[in-house]
Scaffold this active site. Sequence first.
Site, PDB file in Angstrom:
ATOM      1  N   GLY A  21       2.984 -14.025  -2.277  1.00 16.89           N
ATOM      2  CA  GLY A  21       4.305 -13.420  -2.197  1.00 16.89           C
ATOM      3  C   GLY A  21       4.220 -11.919  -1.970  1.00 16.89           C
ATOM      4  N   GLY A  23       6.794  -9.712  -1.888  1.00 20.28           N
ATOM      5  CA  GLY A  23       8.033  -9.015  -2.256  1.00 20.28           C
ATOM      6  C   GLY A  23       7.698  -7.690  -2.927  1.00 20.28           C
ATOM      7  N   PHE A  24       8.628  -7.176  -3.711  1.00 17.75           N
ATOM      8  CA  PHE A  24       8.412  -5.858  -4.300  1.00 17.75           C
ATOM      9  C   PHE A  24       7.172  -5.814  -5.194  1.00 17.75           C
ATOM     10  CE2 PHE A  24      13.049  -5.354  -3.429  1.00 17.75           C
ATOM     11  CZ  PHE A  24      12.950  -4.234  -2.623  1.00 17.75           C
ATOM     12  N   GLY A  25       6.985  -6.848  -6.038  1.00 13.93           N
ATOM     13  CA  GLY A  25       5.869  -6.840  -6.979  1.00 13.93           C
ATOM     14  C   GLY A  25       4.525  -7.047  -6.298  1.00 13.93           C
ATOM     15  N   VAL A  89       1.960 -21.730  -0.334  1.00 15.75           N
ATOM     16  CA  VAL A  89       1.032 -22.353  -1.276  1.00 15.75           C
ATOM     17  C   VAL A  89       1.619 -23.696  -1.692  1.00 15.75           C
ATOM     18  CG1 VAL A  89       0.004 -22.179  -3.561  1.00 15.75           C
ATOM     19  CG2 VAL A  89       0.066 -20.184  -2.050  1.00 15.75           C
ATOM     20  N   GLU A 180      28.740  -5.992  -3.669  1.00 18.65           N
ATOM     21  CA  GLU A 180      28.479  -5.199  -2.473  1.00 18.65           C
ATOM     22  C   GLU A 180      28.934  -5.921  -1.207  1.00 18.65           C
ATOM     23  OE1 GLU A 180      25.014  -2.269  -4.023  1.00 18.65           O
ATOM     24  OE2 GLU A 180      24.280  -4.061  -3.020  1.00 18.65           O
ATOM     25  N   ALA A 328      14.335  -5.198  -8.616  1.00 16.92           N
ATOM     26  CA  ALA A 328      13.195  -4.649  -7.886  1.00 16.92           C
ATOM     27  C   ALA A 328      12.347  -3.708  -8.746  1.00 16.92           C
ATOM     28  CB  ALA A 328      13.696  -3.908  -6.642  1.00 16.92           C
ATOM     29  N   GLN A 329      13.006  -2.852  -9.528  1.00 20.26           N
ATOM     30  CA  GLN A 329      12.284  -1.849 -10.314  1.00 20.26           C
ATOM     31  C   GLN A 329      11.257  -2.482 -11.250  1.00 20.26           C
ATOM     32  OE1 GLN A 329      11.648   1.368 -10.703  1.00 20.26           O
ATOM     33  NE2 GLN A 329      12.685   1.612  -8.742  1.00 20.26           N
TER      34      GLN A 329
END
Lengths: 449, 449
Positions: A21, A23-25, A89, A180, A328-329
């Site tokens: 993955g 993504g952000f992490g 996976v 949003e 995300a943070q």
Amino acid sequence: MDASTKINIPESTRERIVIVGGGFGGLQLARKLGRDDYQVVLIDKNNYHQFQPLFYQVAMAGLEPSSIIFPFRKLFQGKKNIFIRVTEVTGLDAATKQITTPLGHCNYDHLIIATGADTNFFGNKNIERHAIPMKSVSEALYIRNNILDDYEDALTTPSYENRQELVDIVIVGGGPTGVELAGSLAEMKTHVLPRDYPELNVKEEVDIYLIQSGDVILKGFSEKSSASALKYLEELGVRVMLNSRVTDFDGRKVYLKDGTTIPTQKVIWAAGIKGAPIPGVPEAAITHGNRLAVDRFNRVAGLTDVYAVGDVAYMEEPDFPEGHPQVAQVAIQMGANMAKNFKLRLRDGKGIQPFSYNDKGSMATVGRGRAVVDIPKPELHLGGIIAWLMWLVVHLFAILGTRNKIFVFLNWLTNYINYNQSLRLIIRPYAPAAPEPDDPKIDKVVAAS
Amino acid sequence: MDASTKINIPESTRERIVIVGGGFGGLQLARKLGRDDYQVVLIDKNNYHQFQPLFYQVAMAGLEPSSIIFPFRKLFQGKKNIFIRVTEVTGLDAATKQITTPLGHCNYDHLIIATGADTNFFGNKNIERHAIPMKSVSEALYIRNNILDDYEDALTTPSYENRQELVDIVIVGGGPTGVELAGSLAEMKTHVLPRDYPELNVKEEVDIYLIQSGDVILKGFSEKSSASALKYLEELGVRVMLNSRVTDFDGRKVYLKDGTTIPTQKVIWAAGIKGAPIPGVPEAAITHGNRLAVDRFNRVAGLTDVYAVGDVAYMEEPDFPEGHPQVAQVAIQMGANMAKNFKLRLRDGKGIQPFSYNDKGSMATVGRGRAVVDIPKPELHLGGIIAWLMWLVVHLFAILGTRNKIFVFLNWLTNYINYNQSLRLIIRPYAPAAPEPDDPKIDKVVAAS
């Protein structure tokens, strides 16, 4: 392809970290390890990283997908210890330290599960089939095409009732995504639709609904910010329905718990997510919200050398006894902390730190000049233009790549000046003639399975 | 939908001009009539105009689709006499002056067929099934995704033979499209692939073939320009095969007339086009290259108040006894001339002019700093940097919309500086769960048919 086929990563004397993955992490971890003495294998379904916070702008035709996604290969050019594989996976064998994919199997010394979260339809098959999720840039594009298609259809739909189904949009879920999107669609209704579709009576006929099960929107934000966001949405003409719950959707009508219905063909589902761990993870490791229980070093409970990071990880720490928010943070900070620990391991392992979340605050934008920002230390709640400008700057800096920053900025600028609509394009995918049995593409699929 | 359903254009005291196709010819006519006393109905399969000359840059991931296509609705905002319908024409009844579409029928006072040309596979079903055409932005995107997908696959394909199928690209047709695509793919091979795929031996393994049946490329250009373009392609490492003809392609192997074969899964077919008139046009009107025979006023032979313009029209004039080349300039000039004549008709009809093509020249770019330009009056043949800069300026100015001009310019600039690869994204279309029989989307399709 027989079972012994390998994913073709060269043997190395270095320990191999497999990250599933980007993504952000996962991406944060891979980038921080980019110069270190591990061999890193990054596996993702796509060949690009997605900047989720701006999906809603793709959906309402404010940005191009390419402005908010970034190819992994470009990001890791020149990093000789990183190998990228675009695949999924399909299994984990923790005993032999091996994962399987359609491209073959891959051994690991350390496995990082960074597969994030997926849309949660709470088991309702009807909703899953008919509502549109927004957890990928492809889904955001699909929403865009759907909206534009339906407005075209509305022009030649003489019955008011049938037209309502096409032009009204229902958004379910009052978190940042729903808020949003509702705000930007409401702006589109006011500024774009009357100019693009003068034949429609946009003002009277088009409604944007935001349905939230709780009694506030932006749950988790400060009371002040939640109230401001609600006020902004109402100013923009969004029909916000609090304490309301969608029980069903048949593709033409939304059914609410109080018995009322809303005729629409478009329901955007932003009502919940659930962790999306890889297949083969033991049941025992799966906990709240389908997430993987991890300790403060992100190690998955009951497994050795298997870690989870970001939305798919469930970690309790004193300040967050019920786990971290899935934002995300958290993912970025977890990735960075893990990278630091992996680096320390290469020396003597001294100084390895448990993870601790530093909450920098939350923000959501509702429309032009309308946003809310909560900062915890020093406690500060901002709204209006100031919050909106902060939102713009923070998001612009967070986007990967100089080119993307420039393109997003220019898009925002033209949107600001003239509510730019030149992205309102329905690009349909090209489908080649249906393959016949002798087609090698079919052999390929069979061979890979 | 019963047969009496109308396409829902309001009745008007003005005469109605129906334009089918918003390419260069149809769009020029619609825009020039935008302020005049006709009611104009513009029908196109897409909701946008496509700038064909830059499709190849979309295919090689140099530009985003949105930079070279433009939504009709934005273009015609505020023009109250223009009505846009996104649909296809399925029939023509010239006797009652009516066309049919899936949205219903539409009467016309004047019908303009501006449907352009389609890929010509010369009746070879195998090639049609396996080769990829490049006549729409969707097809260009499909080529891009295919190339990127196959390079990813190549990384885990251990056999050299099988890898060759994935990495080699065969382009058939030595006209501007084929030449421009071959040149840009060759540049990608040199500058992008080795950085993106360090695991592959790009220099040794990747080949770009350009197959041309005649003995020159860029037929129709000057001898000097054809020779320069050939030299440029060879400098870039393209394997140009002149006097060569593809007889078959089974999806894995290209068969040539001389008995040799090239193993590849990717054949891009730019070898020919044919006119694509609307269904219902009498056979008698169809002539060379499946085009519609028109007189010097673009009136289709044998029909009243039916016109054809652009690639689908076949007109002979003294300087072009075998018809005009099927290029944008001809379509644009025809559209402009027709608009002028339609305007004059509203007065006393005096001064109506037969069409006469003013050939401003031809240009093609092969790569960075390598292009050819032929100008007929005064006769001039340019090559190299000068021609390349001219090509850039001419194309930049021809693209619709200021935003698009700026975005294309910035993309070219970043490409020039660093062979930018941040557009190398494989964005897969989102497909919702398969619809079941009770799905209203299915009812809709049935109802519309």
